[in-house]
Enzyme design. Sequence first.
Site, PDB file in Angstrom:
ATOM      1  N   GLU A 210       4.682  25.580 -14.577  1.00  0.00           N
ATOM      2  CA  GLU A 210       5.628  26.393 -13.821  1.00  0.00           C
ATOM      3  C   GLU A 210       6.930  26.355 -14.602  1.00  0.00           C
ATOM      4  O   GLU A 210       7.672  25.379 -14.544  1.00  0.00           O
ATOM      5  CB  GLU A 210       5.789  25.845 -12.404  1.00  0.00           C
ATOM      6  N   CYS A 244      14.976  28.090 -10.944  1.00  0.00           N
ATOM      7  CA  CYS A 244      14.205  28.839 -11.946  1.00  0.00           C
ATOM      8  C   CYS A 244      13.932  30.274 -11.535  1.00  0.00           C
ATOM      9  O   CYS A 244      13.717  31.125 -12.401  1.00  0.00           O
ATOM     10  CB  CYS A 244      12.889  28.117 -12.257  1.00  0.00           C
TER      11      CYS A 244
END
Length: 425
Positions: A210, A244
């Site tokens: 991720e 993010c």
Amino acid sequence: MDSFEDKLQQLREAFNAGRTRSAEFRAAQLQGLSHFLRDNKQQLQEALAQDLHKSAFESEVSEIAISQAEVDLALRNLRSWMKDEKVSKNLATQLDSAFIRKEPFGLVLIIVPWNYPLNLTLVPLVGAIAAGNCVVLKPSEISKATEKILAEVLPRYLDQSCFAVVLGGPQETGQLLEHRFDYIFFTGNTYVGKIVMAAAAKHLTPITLELGGKNPCYVDDNCDPQTVANRVAWFRYFNAGQTCVAPDYVLCSQEMQERLVPALQNAITRFYGDNPQTSPNLGRIINQKHFERLQGLLGCGRVAIGGQSDEGERYIAPTVLVDVQETEPVMQEEIFGPILPLVTVTNLDEAIEFINRREKPLALYAFSKRSQVPLSLPGHQTGVGPDQQWGLLRERWLHAHDPVQPSFWRSGNQRDGQVPRQVLL
């Protein structure tokens, strides 16, 4: 001498003995996580404030409540997730019993980043536990206060023959990756992601990465600038921009930029007051290294809002940059801080071309009142209609934690995207 060998061997023996297989065991460990969150809520909030200057509200919304919701979801669905799944038969299997049995991988390694150090520990841990795995947790050494709680307090709530927390920096993580795991879950930057992937490849270990990315936000001319500004500012500066899936830069026309800048100033003042440095709701940069990196980016383009910094507090004001060129450093790397560049384009086609020239992002946002705004990323096209856009953008980052949005649990991007819960089953 390998300091991890004995512990990893103990965990493998527990898994091979079938200790984690029963629904009762899995539920007991999940309930342990729930007790950990409830018993240590204040201590966790204090640690998150110490690491990232997170307010109690921000810690609750983005760390504790999300983790608790994940635990509750797993407890509600555990037995149905564990059931065999019947499948249709063909001519060759008419006399067979055809079904899919969900088996745990075995020994799972979870490597955790520093920006959401509780959430991004417990959410993948819940999936691994629910799936019947043994787990090694490697929390980030950068978020030190939270790391300390995860190392010293969390193990008291779990069966320590099946779960372990290991500490250390890059050197220790490298040593850990030399061992064979049955699944690796890594959240972090692309540079470290390549190292983790290379280590996993030596053992053909399946892996979820991720990673981050420069997430574009396109603003159409027909939008209300204050509505856009409120939503973009709230998410861009949440956790001091260290998220993010936050919008990394805005693409809009020159006309919209002139309307958007004062609207962003209004939003920043509304959220953080006339002096954001004194606001309890604005986080701080995690460490000196990242602070200095972000300070360097403040020299790109022209500062339209903010730009102030305080090294002693690792404070950077909510900042908006204009007149930014595509070749400047702020457009070459994920910003991961409270800085928002505005890049002007003449129309939607130019915005699409701009996005397509870059690496595929982790997320993409669009504001428009038009019935269909096609944003064509490399390899596919996404249509964002009015119902979708307002639903998506109203609660910007929360979509990443919505269990019914599979696009954020299994991204189409070959490099980025979160693991679906059932992937460990």
